[in-house]
Design a protein around this motif. Structure first.
Motif, short mmCIF file in Angstrom:
data_model
loop_
_atom_site.label_atom_id
_atom_site.label_comp_id
_atom_site.label_asym_id
_atom_site.label_seq_id
_atom_site.Cartn_x
_atom_site.Cartn_y
_atom_site.Cartn_z
N VAL A 129 -5.77 16.86 12.10
CA VAL A 129 -4.49 17.19 12.55
C VAL A 129 -3.83 15.53 12.41
O VAL A 129 -4.37 14.55 13.03
N GLU A 130 -2.65 15.60 11.80
CA GLU A 130 -2.07 14.38 11.48
C GLU A 130 -0.66 14.49 12.27
O GLU A 130 -0.02 15.50 12.09
N TYR A 131 -0.11 13.29 12.45
CA TYR A 131 1.12 13.39 13.24
C TYR A 131 1.66 11.96 13.13
O TYR A 131 0.95 10.81 12.86
N ILE A 132 3.27 11.92 13.15
CA ILE A 132 3.90 10.61 12.74
C ILE A 132 5.26 11.11 13.88
O ILE A 132 5.88 12.03 13.78
N ILE A 133 5.66 9.97 14.22
CA ILE A 133 7.04 9.78 14.91
C ILE A 133 8.14 10.05 13.95
O ILE A 133 7.85 9.82 12.52
N ASP A 134 9.08 11.03 13.95
CA ASP A 134 9.92 11.77 13.22
C ASP A 134 10.97 10.37 12.71
O ASP A 134 11.33 9.48 13.69
N LYS A 135 11.20 10.31 11.49
CA LYS A 135 11.82 9.45 10.89
C LYS A 135 11.51 8.13 11.05
O LYS A 135 12.45 6.89 10.99
N SER A 136 10.22 7.73 11.21
CA SER A 136 9.67 6.38 11.39
C SER A 136 9.03 6.28 10.00
O SER A 136 8.60 7.00 9.13
N ASP A 137 8.65 4.79 9.64
CA ASP A 137 7.91 4.47 8.29
C ASP A 137 6.37 4.12 8.36
O ASP A 137 5.75 3.72 7.29
N GLU A 138 6.02 4.42 9.65
CA GLU A 138 4.51 3.92 10.14
C GLU A 138 3.71 5.14 9.21
O GLU A 138 4.28 6.23 8.84
N ASP A 139 2.35 4.74 9.29
CA ASP A 139 1.43 5.62 8.57
C ASP A 139 1.19 6.76 9.64
O ASP A 139 1.23 6.54 10.73
N TRP A 140 0.48 7.92 8.77
CA TRP A 140 0.16 8.89 9.60
C TRP A 140 -1.05 8.69 10.45
O TRP A 140 -1.96 8.11 10.03
N HIS A 141 -1.09 9.24 11.83
CA HIS A 141 -2.35 9.04 12.77
C HIS A 141 -3.03 10.29 12.60
O HIS A 141 -2.68 11.61 12.35
N LYS A 142 -4.27 10.24 12.44
CA LYS A 142 -5.23 11.20 12.13
C LYS A 142 -6.36 11.55 13.14
O LYS A 142 -6.96 10.60 13.59
N GLU A 143 -6.53 12.66 13.41
CA GLU A 143 -7.48 13.10 14.62
C GLU A 143 -8.58 14.22 13.87
O GLU A 143 -7.82 15.26 13.31
N LYS A 144 -9.93 13.99 13.85
CA LYS A 144 -10.67 15.28 13.09
C LYS A 144 -10.82 16.16 14.01
O LYS A 144 -10.83 16.23 15.33
N VAL A 145 -10.87 17.47 13.62
CA VAL A 145 -11.32 18.69 14.26
C VAL A 145 -12.59 19.05 14.24
O VAL A 145 -13.01 19.15 12.99
N ASN A 146 -13.30 19.32 15.31
CA ASN A 146 -14.73 19.84 15.36
C ASN A 146 -14.64 21.24 15.20
O ASN A 146 -15.19 22.13 16.00
#
Length: 1263
Positions: A1064-1081
Motif C-alpha cells: 500500500v503506497e500513499y502520498i500527500i495530494d499535490k506534493s512532489d515527494e516520493d511515495w511512501h510504501k508499506e508491505k502487506v502480509n
C-alpha cells in the motif's frame, strides 16, 4: 544396440560353426560317392611369367575316383615324358617347367589346356596363353638440346620400348627425384611430358624418362634431355589450343568392367583450365575421378551406361576450345546364369542352362567330356535347345561332364558342369542328438541337412507331425520356430524319405530365460578425490553361467588398483579428472547379454584461488646424438612448468621428403625424462620437435631439430590396415595403407579359405587396392599384402580374412500379414527369407508403408512415405504414428550390405477412427448485458466422423476455488453458443472438446470475468452507468475502499492475481515527494497509521513480481470496481451543493445585469487574458477518481477503451513509480471523501485514449 549387436554376432558365430560342421560332413559323404571331375584351380587365361623363375601352370581337380590329368600345347597332346624338364605334381595336374639349367623361357611359350578325367567324364580347363615377360633396352639415340622461347608450348617425347606387360613411365632428374608436375607441366598417358607454356625456371639438363617393367623388376632410363628457355622477346598471351588430341573429334572403345581413361592437354597462356562434361547425361560420380590436374578423366568398372559423347573444355581469359570423344562400350562375354552341376536319380529329368551376355552377343557352344557335343556319343535322354541342355528319364551310365563355351570377338567363357546319375537312399548329415539352445521370444533354427538321390523330402515331428503357421519349413530341411517359448523345449525328429528308403535324426531344443539388468548404474557427480560406486544388478537363466564386464568409454577399464569390480558393482576410489566418462556394465551368458550405461562427472572439491596454472613453456635446445642408420638419440631442455608438473613429453617428426609440413606423433616419454632413443624408418628426411603436457594442456611446440636423413633399404614392415571386402557380387577388393620408400611395390596374395591350397599373387605399385574379379558371391578369402622394393621384400605378412562381395537378396519375405492394434499403431508380420537367398550378410528387413488416402473428406494427409527397419532376427514389427481413419499400403523387403531385395506383395489395411484433436480455436466475447457468446472452430485433425462437442463451464472465486461444473453436449455442425442470465462480477472457466465415436479429444480452456463497467458513454456526476463486460484474466484489483478505524485509515480491496508481494503506497495530494510504501502480509486489508490530520492523501495498492508490477490504477481494460458509498445521497453534501448552486445563481444574475449595462466583469477579463484554469488540459498525474468530463464523448479514465483503441505502455514494468498517479484515492485525515472536478478540451480526448496504461498495470482509484 550394443546388446542386440552382440547377440547377433553370437548367433552368427553359432550358425557358422554349425555350417562348417555340416559342410565337413557333406564333403566327407560326397567323397565316398562316385563323382565326375571338377576343376578346382587353374592358372589365368593370360599367363605372363618371369623368365628368371621356374614356370608353374596350375591345374587342380577333384572327383571320385580321383581324376588323371593330361595337357595339350597349341592344340597338340603334350607328352610330358619326352621332356625331362617338364614335371607334373603327383595327384595333381599342375605342370612345373624347370628352366633353371639355362633353358630359354621362350621355348615354352604357347597355348596350354588341361584335362581331368575319370570313368564318369572329363573336365577341361581354360586355354592358358603362356608368354614370357619382356623388358627390352632403350634404343640408342642421340638427343639434341632443346631451345625454346619463353611462353611457347613444349613436348618431351619418352617413346619407351614395348614390354610385356607395358612398362610404368615416370620422369625424374639426376638425383632420382621426381620432377614436379602441375596444371602447366604434366605427364600424358603415353608417358610424354607436356608443357602448356614454358618458363625460364624450366631450363635444366636432366629431364630423364624412366620405364619400370613390373614382372622383371627392372628399370630402364632414356638419355637425359636438355632444355634451355630463352627470355629475350616479349611474350604474347594466347587462347587455348589442344596439344592432345589434335583433332576436334575422336573415338574410344572400352570393354565392360575395364577402366576408361580419356585425356585432353592444352597449350595456352595463361595456362588453360580443363573441365569435363557428358552430353545428355551425368558423369558417374562414384566411379569417375579427375586425374593429372583434371586433364585425365578416369572411369572404373565401365558399364553400358557409360557410352556416349564426352567433351573436354580448355579455357583461359582469352577464350576456350573443346574436344568431343565418342565412347563405345563393348563387352566380353559375362555370365547371366552359369551352368551348375546336376545330380539325378535314374528315371528323373533335369536341365543345365548356360546364359551369357556380351556385346556383340556371344555364341554358345556345347561340349561333352571336352569334345564338341555333335561329335559325342548319341544319348536319347539328352537334347540341346540353344543355351539349354534337357535331360529326361536318365539312366545309369549317362554321367558326363559338359562344357559350355560362350565367346565373341573380345573373349570367351568356359564352364564345366557334370551330370551325375546316382541312386542313393537318404542320409541325414546333421549330427545326431544335437542340442540347440535359444533365448525365449527369439527364433530357433533346427537343422536337418540330408543327401539322397532322388532328393529326399523332410518331415518334422514333436510327439506328432508339425504343421501350422507357428513353424517355417525351409527347402534345405531347416525347421524354424518364429518365437520360442518354454513349451517349445523338447525332442524333435526329422525324417528324410525318397523312393529308396527313409532316414531319421533326433535333435533337442532348450528355451532359456533372457538376461536382464534389473538395477542399472545411475548418473553420478562426484568431487575429485572422493569415492564412487556404480551398481548393476541383473537376472539370468539359472542354467547359464553369467559373466559381468565393465567398460569405460566402450573400452576396457584402466589397469588401476583404484577400480574394484564386485559381483554386482564397480567401485572407484580417489577419483581423478581422468576417471570422468561413460561406464557400461555388460551381463554376458553363452546365449545373450544385456547392458546399461551411466555417466560419471568429476568436479573440483573446492576452488583454489591465488595459484595460476598455465600450460608449460616450450622445450628448447633440441640435439641429435648417436646417429646410426636406423636410430638416433634426441635430448632437449624442458620449459617452465607454470605451477603444474609436466606429465609427459610428446615427440613428433616431419618427413620433408614425402610429406613436408605435416607433423606425425612418434613417441611419448615421461615428464621426468629429457632424452629419448628414437627408432627410425628407411628413406625418410626426419626433423623432430617436442611438446610438453601438464594438467592444463600442451605447450607450444619446440623449434624443429636439424634434419636427419635415413638411407633407402628393403621394407622392414608390411602395409597396415589390410582388408578384404567386395564391392560387387563377383569381386574381392583388397585394400591397404601405403608405406614410404623408393620404388615401393606390393605383392598382393589371396586364396579362398578352406577351398584353395595355393596362393594367387600379383605385384602392383603406387596403388592401395587391388580388385579380384570372378569370385563366388560372399565367400571367405585369406588375404596377404607384402611390401617389396628394389632392395628386397619385406617380412612375411600375416593373413587376414575378407569376404567377396554381396549380391542383392533374391527373395522377398513371404506370408506378410498386418494386425491393426489401434488407430495409430499396426503390427506387420512376415516369414523370413531363405538363407541361401540372402547372398550376403542379412542386415535386416525394411517395411515401406504410406497412406494412400484418408476415409474422411476433410483430411489432407496422404502419400506420406515411411520406412521402418527391423533386425534380421525379427519376423514382426510395429508401425507407429499412423493416421487414424485412413487406408495404408505396405511392402516388406530384406536387405544386406549390397542393398534391398525384391519387395513382397503389397498389403493394404485400414486404421480405425481415433479421437479428434482440439478445436482449432476457442474465444469468448460479449453478447449483451447478461450474456456471453462462445465461438469455436472444428479440429484440424478430425481422425474420424465428428459426433459432437462437449462444453463445460464453472465459476472461480477470488481464492481460485472452482464451483459446480456444468456440462452440455452440442451437435457437430454447431460452432457457437450463447450463455444467458449470467451474474456480474463473476469469473468463469470454460472447457470445450470435440468427439468421435472413439471418444473425446483434448480440451481447450478459456477464462473470462463478468464485471461492472463504467462504459464509454456519458456519466452523470458520480452516478456512473453500470455495464456488464468480459475481461481476459490478468492481475486485477476490485472493491477498493477506505474507512476509518480506531488504529488509523483502513484500506481494503480484492485481488484476483497470482501470489505476489502487495504494497500500500500513499502520498500527500499535490506534493512532489516520493511515495511512501508499506508491505502487506498476505491479507486483503491494511491500516495506515500516523497520517496527519487535515491533509488529503492519494493511496494506491501495488502488486509486484520480479518481472512486472501491477497497480490499482486506471488502465485500458475495464477496471473492476465495487459500488461505492454515493456521497450524493449524504445530507451534508446536498446542503453544500445547494449553497454553491445558490451562490452561482446570484453571480450569474449580477453578471447578466452588468453585461446589459455594457460593462465588463473583472473575472471575465482575467479569464479572457489567461484562460480558465478549470478547463485547461491537466496532467495525468492530477486526475483523481472523482473526475468526470463535461463532454459526452469523453470516456472516463479507468473505463474500458473502445475496440478501435490501442494500449500504449509508458516506461518500465519494474518501476513502482511507473504505475502513475492517475485515479488515486484522495481523502482527508478524518476519512471524508473529496470529489475533484475538472474538464478537458476536445484536443485531449484523442491523446488520452492513446496513452492508456497496459492491463498489467491495472489500478482502481478511489476517493
Amino acid at each position: 544396440q550394443h546388446t542386440e549387436h552382440s547377440q547377433n554376432e553370437r548367433c552368427v558365430a553359432d550358425v557358422l560353426s554349425l555350417c562348417l560342421i555340416l559342410l565337413a560332413s557333406s564333403a566327407k559323404l560326397l567323397e565316398e560317392l562316385p563323382q565326375p571331375p571338377t576343376i578346382t584351380h587353374q592358372s589365368p587365361k593370360d599367363f605372363i611369367i618371369d623368365p628368371r623363375e621356374n614356370i608353374v601352370i596350375h591345374c587342380e581337380a577333384k572327383g571320385k575316383p580321383h581324376p588323371s590329368f593330361s595337357w595339350t600345347r597349341n592344340g597338340t597332346h603334350l607328352d610330358i615324358d619326352k621332356d625331362p624338364k617338364v614335371l607334373m605334381k603327383p595327384r595333381s595336374g599342375t605342370l612345373v617347367l624347370d628352366i633353371s639349367g639355362g633353358q630359354r623361357a621362350e621355348e615354352y611359350e604357347g597355348v596350354y589346356q588341361c584335362s581331368a578325367h575319370n570313368e564318369l567324364g572329363t573336365a577341361v580347363s581354360n586355354s592358358i596363353i603362356l608368354r614370357q615377360s619382356r623388358s627390352p633396352l632403350w634404343s640408342k639415340e642421340r638427343i639434341s638440346p632443346i631451345i625454346a622461347q619463353k611462353g611457347q608450348s613444349l613436348i618431351l617425347r619418352c617413346r619407351p620400348p614395348a614390354g610385356l606387360p607395358p612398362p610404368i613411365i615416370f620422369w625424374m632428374d639426376n638425383n632420382i627425384q621426381r620432377l614436379p608436375q602441375s596444371r602447366r607441366v604434366s605427364q600424358a598417358l603415353n608417358g610424354d611430358l607436356f608443357f602448356s607454356n614454358i618458363l625460364p625456371e624450366d631450363s635444366r639438363s636432366d629431364y630423364i624418362c624412366y620405364a619400370r617393367f613390373p614382372h622383371t623388376q627392372t628399370i630402364q632410363q632414356k638419355q637425359p634431355i636438355s632444355v634451355r628457355v630463352l627470355d629475350n622477346n616479349p611474350v604474347d598471351e594466347r587462347e587455348p589450343v589442344f596439344m592432345v588430341p589434335s583433332e576436334s573429334v575422336s573415338s574410344a572403345v572400352v570393354l565392360r568392367g575395364e577402366i576408361l581413361e580419356m585425356e585432353c592437354i592444352a597449350d595456352g597462356l595463361p595456362t588453360p583450365a580443363i573441365s569435363w562434361v557428358k552430353h545428355n547425361s551425368e558423369i558417374p560420380s562414384g566411379r569417375a575421378s579427375f586425374l593429372n590436374f583434371s586433364k585425365t578423366l578416369r572411369i572404373t568398372d565401365v558399364s553400358e551406361a557409360d557410352a556416349g559423347e564426352y567433351r573436354c573444355i580448355a579455357n583461359n581469359h582469352h577464350g576456350s576450345v573443346h574436344h568431343t570423344i565418342r565412347v563405345t562400350v563393348n563387352a566380353a562375354p559375362y555370365w547371366i546364369s552359369a551352368p551348375r552341376n546336376l545330380v539325378l536319380a535314374p528315371g528323373e529329368m533335369g536341365i543345365i542352362t548356360c546364359r551369357a551376355a556380351g556385346r556383340p552377343k556371344p555364341s554358345i557352344r556345347w561340349l561333352m567330356n571336352g569334345l564338341p557335343i555333335e561329335n559325342a556319343p548319341r544319348d536319347p535322354s539328352r537334347s540341346v535347345e540353344g543355351d539349354t541342355l534337357i535331360f529326361s528319364e536318365v539312366q545309369t551310365g549317362s554321367s558326363a561332364v559338359y562344357q559350355c563355351n560362350a565367346s565373341n570377338e573380345y573373349g570367351y567363357l568356359l564352364s564345366n558342369a557334370f551330370v551325375n546319375v546316382l541312386a542313393e537312399p537318404p542320409r541325414v548329415l546333421t549330427l545326431p542328438n544335437t542340442v540347440y539352445q535359444v533365448i525365449m521370444n527369439k527364433p530357433a533354427l533346427l537343422e536337418c541337412v540330408t543327401f539322397g538321390s532322388p532328393a529326399p523330402t523332410i518331415t518334422w515331428f514333436k510327439d506328432s507331425m508339425l504343421e501350422g503357421n507357428a513353424y517355417v519349413f525351409h527347402e534345405n530341411g531347416t525347421l524354424e520356430i518364429h518365437m520360442s517359448h518354454p513349451s517349445n523345449s523338447g525332442k524333435y525328429t526329422c525324417v528324410a524319405r525318397n523312393s529308396l528308403s527313409l532316414s531319421e535324426n533326433h535333435v533337442y531344443l532348450q528355451v532359456k530365460e533372457p538376461t536382464r539388468i534389473l538395477r542399472p548404474p545411475e548418473y553420478r557427480v562426484v568431487q575429485r578425490s572422493r569415492d564412487v560406486v556404480f551398481e548393476c544388478k541383473a537376472k539370468h537363466d539359472p542354467s547359464l553361467v553369467p559373466t559381468m564386464t565393465w567398460l569405460k568409454d566402450d573400452g576396457e577399464l584402466p589397469d588401476d588398483e583404484r577400480f574394484r569390480v564386485d559381483s554386482d558393482s564397480l567401485t572407484i576410489t580417489d577419483v581423478t579428472e581422468s576417471d570422468a566418462g561413460t561406464y557400461t556394465c555388460i551381463m554376458n551368458t553363452t546365449l545373450d547379454q544385456d547392458s546399461a550405461s551411466a555417466q560419471l562427472t568429476v568436479v573440483e572439491a573446492l576452488p583454489t584461488p591465488a595459484v595460476i596454472y598455465e600450460q608449460p613453456g616450450a622445450p628448447t635446445d633440441l640435439e641429435l646424438t648417436d646417429l646410426v642408420a636406423r636410430s638416433v638419440q634426441l635430448t632437449w631442455t624442458p620449459g617452465e612448468e607454470h605451477n603444474s608438473r609436466i606429465k609427459k613429453f610428446l615427440i613428433q617428426y616431419e618427413d620433408a621428403l614425402h610429406q613436408s609440413g605435416v607433423w606425425h606423433n612418434l613417441t611419448e616419454v615421461p615428464g621426468t625424462k629429457t632424452t629419448a632413443h628414437l627408432k627410425l624408418s628407411p628413406y625418410v628426411h626426419y626433423s623432430f620437435r617436442v611438446l610438453a603436457l601438464n594438467n592444463v594442456g600442451f605447450s607450444r611446440p619446440s623449434m624443429p631439430s636439424r634434419q636427419y636423413r635415413t638411407s633407402p633399404a628393403a621394407p622392414d614392415e608390411n602395409p597396415t590396415e589390410v582388408k578384404g571386402h567386395g564391392t560387387e557380387h563377383n569381386n574381392l577388393v583388397i585394400t591397404w595403407k601405403q608405406a614410404n620408400g623408393p620404388g615401393l611395390e606390393y605383392k598382393v596374395m589371396w586364396r579362398q579359405q578352406g577351398i584353395e591350397t595355393y596362393w594367387t599373387s600379383v605385384s602392383v605399385a603406387n596403388v592401395s587396392k587391388f580388385v579380384v574379379s570372378g569370385t563366388p558371391t560372399f565367400v571367405p578369402y585369406e588375404v596377404m599384402v607384402q611390401a617389396l622394393n628394389d632392395y628386397g621384400p619385406g617380412p612375411k605378412p600375416g593373413a587376414v580374412i575378407g569376404y567377396s562381395g554381396e549380391d542383392f537378396p533374391s527373395a522377398a519375405p513371404g506370408d506378410v500379414r498386418v494386425l491393426v492394434l489401434n488407430s495409430t499403431l499396426a503390427e506387420v508380420r512376415w516369414s523370413p527369407v531363405p538363407l541361401e537367398s540372402v547372398r550376403g550378410r542379412l542386415q535386416g528387413y525394411k517395411v515401406h508403408y504410406h497412406c494412400e488416402r484418408s476415409l474422411h473428406r476433410h483430411s489432407s494427409h496422404y502419400n506420406k512415405q515411411s520406412t521402418e527397419i527391423f533386425s534380421p532376427n525379427k519376423t514382426s514389427g510395429k508401425l507407429p504414428d499412423l493416421l487414424p481413419y485412413s487406408i495404408y499400403s505396405l511392402r516388406v523387403t530384406a536387405f544386406n550390405g549390397r542393398g534391398e531385395g525384391p519387395t513382397s506383395a503389397t498389403q493394404r489395411f485400414e486404421t480405425p477412427e481415433g479421437v479428434p484433436s482440439a478445436p482449432s480455436f476457442f474465444k469468448v466475447s460479449t453478447f449483451d448485458l447478461d450474456s456471453l457468446m462462445l465461438e469455436w472452430g472444428p479440429p484440424y485433425e478430425r481422425n474420424g466422423r465428428l459426433t459432437g462437442y462437449t462444453f463445460k463451464y464453472q465459476t472461480v472465486n477470488s481464492k481460485n476455488d472452482l464451483g459446480l461444473l456444468e456440462e452440455l453436449d452440442l451437435p457437430s455442425n454447431q460452432s457457437s453458443f450463447t450463455l444467458h442470465n449470467l451474474p456480474h462480477s463473476t469469473r468463469y472457466k470454460f472447457y470445450i472438446s470435440a468427439r468421435t465415436q472413439r471418444g473425446a479429444g483434448p480440451m481447450l480452456t478459456e477464462e473470462a470475468v463478468t464485471v461492472l463497467d463504467r462504459g464509454t458513454g456519458h456519466c452523470d456526476g458520480l452516478m456512473m452507468s453500470l455495464c456488464l463486460s468480459v475481461l481476459p484474466v490478468a492481475p486485477a484489483f476490485g472493491n477498493v475502499s477506505s474507512s476509518m478505524s480506531k488504529d488509523g485509515e483502513l484500506i481494503s480491496w480484492q485481488y484476483w492475481g497470482p501470489e505476489k508481494l502487495l504494497y500500500v503506497e500513499y502520498i500527500i495530494d499535490k506534493s512532489d515527494e516520493d511515495w511512501h510504501k508499506e508491505k502487506v502480509n498476505g491479507s486483503q486489508f491494511h491500516v495506515l497509521k500516523g497520517l496527519k490530520k487535515g491533509l488529503a492523501y492519494k493511496v494506491r495498492v501495488v502488486a509486484r513480481e520480479s518481472t512486472h508490477v501491477s497497480c490499482s490504477s486506471s488502465s485500458s481494460s475495464s477496471a473492476m470496481v465495487s459500488p461505492q458509498v454515493d456521497i450524493a445521497t449524504q445530507g451534508w453534501f446536498i446542503g453544500l451543493m445547494s449553497a454553491i448552486a445558490l451562490l452561482i445563481l446570484i453571480l450569474l444574475i449580477i453578471c447578466f445585469i452588468k453585461r446589459n449595462k455594457g460593462g465588463k466583469y473583472p473575472v471575465k477579463e482575467k479569464e479572457d487574458a489567461h484562460g480558465d484554469p478549470e478547463i485547461q488540459p491537466m496532467k495525468e498525474d492530477d486526475i483523481t477518481f472523482g473526475e468526470y468530463s463535461d463532454e459526452d464523448h469523453k470516456p472516463l479514465k479507468g473505463s474500458r477503451t473502445p475496440s478501435g483503441g490501442t494500449d500504449k505502455r509508458d516506461g518500465s514494468d519494474d518501476s513502482l513509480v511507473d504505475c502513475g498517479d492517475s485515479g488515486d484515492t484522495e481523502f482527508s485525515e478524518d476519512g471524508s471523501f473529496i470529489g475533484q472536478y475538472s474538464g478537458k478540451s476536445d484536443r485531449d480526448t484523442t491523446h488520452d485514449s492513446s496513452e492508456l496504461l497496459s492491463p498489467v498495470n491495472a489500478m482502481n482509484s478511489f476517493v
